[in-house]
Design a protein around this motif. Structure first.
Motif, PDB file in Angstrom:
ATOM      1  N   ILE A 452       0.857  -1.188   0.000  1.00 48.70           N
ATOM      2  CA  ILE A 452       0.000   0.000   0.000  1.00 48.70           C
ATOM      3  C   ILE A 452       0.888   1.232   0.000  1.00 48.70           C
ATOM      4  CG2 ILE A 452      -1.678   1.330   1.327  1.00 48.70           C
ATOM      5  CD1 ILE A 452      -2.841  -1.232   2.369  1.00 48.70           C
ATOM      6  N   GLN A 453       0.662   2.130  -0.921  1.00 46.80           N
ATOM      7  CA  GLN A 453       1.425   3.370  -0.971  1.00 46.80           C
ATOM      8  C   GLN A 453       0.537   4.501  -1.484  1.00 46.80           C
ATOM      9  OE1 GLN A 453       4.181   3.506  -4.583  1.00 46.80           O
ATOM     10  NE2 GLN A 453       4.132   1.297  -4.192  1.00 46.80           N
ATOM     11  N   TYR A 454       1.084   5.700  -1.310  1.00 50.15           N
ATOM     12  CA  TYR A 454       0.314   6.882  -1.697  1.00 50.15           C
ATOM     13  C   TYR A 454       1.283   7.904  -2.263  1.00 50.15           C
ATOM     14  CZ  TYR A 454      -2.618  11.066  -1.360  1.00 50.15           C
ATOM     15  OH  TYR A 454      -3.317  12.223  -1.638  1.00 50.15           O
ATOM     16  N   ASN A 455       0.891   8.517  -3.396  1.00 47.00           N
ATOM     17  CA  ASN A 455       1.666   9.630  -3.940  1.00 47.00           C
ATOM     18  C   ASN A 455       0.723  10.567  -4.679  1.00 47.00           C
ATOM     19  OD1 ASN A 455       1.654   8.839  -6.926  1.00 47.00           O
ATOM     20  ND2 ASN A 455       2.613   7.010  -6.001  1.00 47.00           N
ATOM     21  N   THR A 456       1.209  11.735  -4.981  1.00 43.88           N
ATOM     22  CA  THR A 456       0.343  12.772  -5.549  1.00 43.88           C
ATOM     23  C   THR A 456       0.003  12.519  -7.014  1.00 43.88           C
ATOM     24  OG1 THR A 456       2.304  14.106  -6.032  1.00 43.88           O
ATOM     25  CG2 THR A 456       1.143  14.543  -3.960  1.00 43.88           C
ATOM     26  N   ILE A 457       0.679  11.578  -7.659  1.00 48.05           N
ATOM     27  CA  ILE A 457       0.404  11.274  -9.071  1.00 48.05           C
ATOM     28  C   ILE A 457      -0.673  10.203  -9.198  1.00 48.05           C
ATOM     29  CG2 ILE A 457       1.365  10.445 -11.255  1.00 48.05           C
ATOM     30  CD1 ILE A 457       3.732  11.774  -8.678  1.00 48.05           C
ATOM     31  N   GLU A 458      -0.521   9.133  -8.421  1.00 49.96           N
ATOM     32  CA  GLU A 458      -1.449   8.003  -8.516  1.00 49.96           C
ATOM     33  C   GLU A 458      -2.486   7.990  -7.405  1.00 49.96           C
ATOM     34  OE1 GLU A 458       1.207   4.361  -9.924  1.00 49.96           O
ATOM     35  OE2 GLU A 458       2.042   5.385  -8.162  1.00 49.96           O
ATOM     36  N   GLY A 459      -2.281   8.789  -6.380  1.00 48.94           N
ATOM     37  CA  GLY A 459      -3.136   8.705  -5.210  1.00 48.94           C
ATOM     38  C   GLY A 459      -2.860   7.412  -4.462  1.00 48.94           C
ATOM     39  N   LEU A 460      -3.883   6.851  -3.854  1.00 47.48           N
ATOM     40  CA  LEU A 460      -3.746   5.578  -3.163  1.00 47.48           C
ATOM     41  C   LEU A 460      -3.586   4.467  -4.189  1.00 47.48           C
ATOM     42  CD1 LEU A 460      -3.959   3.819  -0.568  1.00 47.48           C
ATOM     43  CD2 LEU A 460      -6.440   3.733  -0.994  1.00 47.48           C
ATOM     44  N   ASN A 461      -2.606   3.613  -3.984  1.00 52.86           N
ATOM     45  CA  ASN A 461      -2.499   2.437  -4.840  1.00 52.86           C
ATOM     46  C   ASN A 461      -2.156   1.216  -3.997  1.00 52.86           C
ATOM     47  OD1 ASN A 461       0.719   2.169  -5.300  1.00 52.86           O
ATOM     48  ND2 ASN A 461       0.125   4.337  -5.373  1.00 52.86           N
TER      49      ASN A 461
END
Length: 821
Positions: A452-461
């Motif tokens: 589980i990760q989060y970034n400003t490009i993909e959001g939650l993935n």
């Protein structure tokens, strides 16, 4: 019967009988208690053995008359004349403690007589160090390790060592080996292991090495892996600065006076020995040593390490003495696991004039011969110079009999059935693994929380990884494949990669692999920030350091060692690349006066990052060369050890223009040196020096630039070629660059002198990193920090660039001892 045949039969029968003649017995003290590790040898030779912990010994001799010597530190030497004519001759002996006499000596005011003896030994140190330039010897080694105590649980999980140790003996590892050991100064070694036995693992090869016993107390510093800075010899040139000495007494042996000198550290926490060293009068040579190191002396991983060494004159040359018996003992107690270990090495048949042929020392430090682990119990009973103890015999019998069962399909299937049981919670935490031990393959699926990760490009993935591993035998080969998939909720896309790697020639490190994917990847393929750390900073600190672009690609890789020391690798990749922009600016914590940056690495303020789509066909090749690289071989594997010379590396990349639609046209080259070496008591230094340039940069995109592994977080993996306080993409370049990385580990040199810190066993580390790129201000980085057990590390870092204020910070993390990519 033909007379020639009859003669041959009689000759073979005689030699069979002669080779089977055994001198055996038990050695006790004057209280009838077993006396372990007594050295037993034929006078005037190095043909000998050592008693086991039960005082039992065995010495193979041909029929004849011999003067047999029984010798051990602290007891009077015994000589017995024996006439051997039968297959087995029993001789039990009882040894009395040595009575030491204080001889008359010229004593300087307030000085113990031991000091003058030590000064004489120091004066002769260099002579004895260089007395023998090369030699060969037969070496028998027996070693065992056992666990005497262990925790019942670790992190809530049951600790079951039933598959690792024998519950009756506690022994984890028991092994014997027979080798021919060859040595030439300054440090050339070639060991040929002819026999190997590992308890319960008849398909394995012994880890024993005769080179482990190369403890030469004529050296100033003894290089001991357990001590970061090594240990000072009691007769080193500067030994009087580290040691106090006391003459306990002296005794006569073969007409020579031997002095027993107590070795006492001047400072308890220096890397020095405690115990006794025995020095001959007049010759001032080392007779034997009985010394130990403890945690106070900066030992790591073990509590106590003892060295017992006995020297004897080689056959026919009373002027040359060599070690015939080496014994190591160690005790450990770490993370709740306690135990001990014993290693014994018996050297015989020394040849100090072997006249090795030219090219004999070719870098192969150890060669384990084919079939060395196939010798039966009859063979070992005949060649084993040190009898097995009852505990060792029990361990061999139990484990060797159990091995047949443990390698059977029903047993392996039952073990897999137990371990392969699925638990629902494993999908959330820990992941699930499945093994088939009999067919030698396993696969596993990662846990959801792990991906589980989060970034400003993909959001939650959220994603999952599947890995498959298969081992093949004869020849030794490995197959690894895997698939990683994840779903990005904000942009509603499924990303993933698949990989394949086949190690088809282990001897040459030859492998062929491929990676294919449709994924969002970092512009710097070195992945300078992990998704987990980026997630934490994005959600808690409102900082989105990771910059991504979309990539659809196929890459094919090849790797092989061409000749010893020359490793070649190459790959070719075709990729479709497309820019991405921020899709979400959500965070858990809004930090005052801070905003997320754009996904454009070159313009943090612009959200209109629309680098055009590009296709790239890129070929890359590289070599790593190390002159006179050392290695060792067993029948199945090839292991690289290193060299005293630095590594030279050369890398080249070419982007093809207008070939299957490729838009790039560039040529990139990178060369450099890297190495690590010791300064003895002052620690170890490692460095990496590099130069690179784009010889052609007619057409390339930002992901094709040369990027450097910077860091803007508090976390670091402390890889040498990383910069710990450098912005991730500020120095990315398409032109010439220079870089330098140096790091020195003092191994406790300073903290060892601070009472509140020395027991923490911290090592001090200082570092320097430099980067020059065209069009940017030179970057200088300085660091000072501490590490624990060579794993956990904390650094204070400061960077300086002309025209900018110095930047400082702290870095914490787990250390990775590797060079570059």
């Amino acid at each position: 019967m033909n007379n020639k045949i009859l003669t041959a039969v009689i000759f073979l029968l005689f030699n069979t009988i002669a080779s089977a003649t055994i001198l055996t017995g038990k050695i006790t003290d004057n209280n009838k208690q077993p006396l372990p590790f007594v050295n037993v040898f034929v006078k005037g030779t190095t043909n000998g053995t050592s008693a086991n912990v039960e005082g039992k010994y065995r010495l193979d001799l041909k029929p004849g008359s011999y003067m047999v010597v029984f010798k051990i530190i602290g007891y009077k030497q015994i000589e017995k004349q024996v006439e051997i004519s039968t297959a087995t001759y029993t001789l039990d002996v009882s040894m009395e403690p040595e009575h030491y006499q204080l001889k008359e000596a010229v004593v300087k005011a307030g000085e113990d007589p031991a000091y003058e003896i030590i000064r004489q030994a120091i004066n002769k140190r260099k002579f004895y160090l260089n007395q023998v330039n090369e030699y060969s010897a037969d070496v028998y080694i027996k070693g065992w390790q056992r666990i005497t105590k262990h925790p019942k649980k670790i992190l809530g999980q049951d600790v079951d060592l039933g598959e690792v140790i024998d519950t009756a003996t506690g022994i984890v590892y028991l092994s014997e080996s027979v080798s021919k050991f060859n040595f030439r100064k300054p440090n050339q070694v070639k060991e040929i292991m002819t026999s190997s036995k590992v308890s319960g693992r008849n398909n394995s090869f012994s880890f024993n090495r005769a080179s482990f016993f190369l403890f030469n107390f004529y050296e100033n510093i003894l290089d001991i892996d357990l001590c970061p800075r090594g240990a000072v010899s009691p007769i080193a040139n500067n030994a009087l600065f580290f040691y106090n000495y006391k003459l306990v007494g002296s005794f006569s042996e073969n007409g020579e006076v031997v002095n027993k000198i107590q070795v006492i550290p001047k400072r308890k926490f220096d890397p020095v020995f405690t115990g006794f060293i025995y020095i001959q009068d007049n010759t001032w040579r080392i007779h034997s040593v009985d010394l130990y190191l403890s945690k106070d002396n900066q030992l790591q991983f073990v509590d106590t390490f003892s060295v017992h060494q006995v020297m004897l004159p080689v056959e026919g040359n009373n002027e040359v003495w060599m070690p015939v018996s080496n014994q190591f003992y160690y005790y450990f107690n770490i993370f709740g696991f306690a135990g001990d270990g014993v290693y014994m090495g018996i050297a015989s048949n020394y040849n100090v004039n072997p006249n090795f042929p030219k090219g004999y020392f070719d870098g192969e430090v150890v060669k384990i011969e084919e079939g060395s682990n196939k010798k039966d119990s009859t063979y070992w009973s005949a060649v084993r110079p040190v009898p097995l103890t009852q505990v060792e015999t029990t361990d061999y019998v139990r484990k060797d009999s159990l091995q047949v069962i443990k390698e059977s399909k029903p047993y392996l299937d039952s073990l897999d059935k137990k371990n392969n049981k699925f638990k629902a919670g494993e999908l959330l935490l820990g992941g699930y693994g499945y093994s088939n031990r009999y067919k030698k393959y396993n696969w596993n699926v990662s846990s959801l929380l792990e991906n589980i990760q989060y970034n400003t490009i993909e959001g939650l993935n959220i994603g999952a990884k599947f890995d498959f591993y298969k081992r093949y035998e004869k020849p030794n080969r490995r197959l690894n494949t895997g698939v990683a998939l994840r779903y990005a909720f904000e942009i509603e896309k499924v990303y993933g990669q698949a990989n394949f790697n086949y190690l088809y020639n282990q001897k040459k490190s030859a492998s062929l692999g491929a990676v294919a994917g449709y994924d969002a990847v970092q512009f710097n393929s070195g992945n300078p920030i992990s998704p987990l750390i980026n997630t934490a900073y994005t959600l808690i600190a409102e900082q989105n350091f990771m910059k991504l672009y979309q990539k659809t690609f196929l890459q094919i890789n090849y790797r092989r060692e061409l000749i010893n020391g020359l490793m070649f690798n190459t790959n070719i990749e075709y990729a479709d690349r497309q820019s991405l922009t921020n899709q979400t600016l959500c965070t858990w914590v809004n930090v005052k006066d801070r905003e997320f940056t754009s996904n454009d690495p070159q313009n943090s303020a612009s959200d209109n990052f629309n680098e055009e789509q590009s296709q790239a066909l890129v070929f890359a090749a590289g070599i790593r060369f190390r002159y006179k690289q050392e290695f060792y071989n067993d029948p199945e594997n090839h292991y690289i050890i290193g060299s005293k010379y630095p590594v030279l590396f050369l890398r080249y990349k070419h982007g093809f223009k207008n070939l299957i639609g490729s838009d790039v046209n560039f040529d990139f080259v990178n060369v450099g040196l890297e190495d690590e070496f010791s300064f003895g008591l002052f620690g170890r230094l490692k460095y990496h020096l590099g130069y690179g340039n784009f010889l052609n940069s007619k057409s390339l995109y930002f992901m094709d630039y040369k990027h450097f592994n910077g860091n803007q977080t508090i976390f670091s993996n402390f890889q040498l070629t990383n910069y710990n306080i450098l912005p991730y993409y500020t120095y990315s370049t398409t032109s010439e660059f220079y870089e330098a990385h140096l790091e020195h580990n003092f191994g406790g040199l300073f903290f060892n002198k601070i009472p509140l810190l020395r027991k923490a066993f911290f090592n001090e580390i200082v570092g320097f990193h430099y980067l020059h790129t065209i069009g940017s201000t030179d970057h200088f980085e300085f660091s000072a920090g501490v590490e624990k057990l060579s794993v956990i590390r904390f650094d204070f870092v400061s960077s300086v660039a002309k025209g900018f204020k110095p930047v400082t910070g702290i870095r914490i993390g787990f250390k990775l001892d590797s060079f570059g990519d």
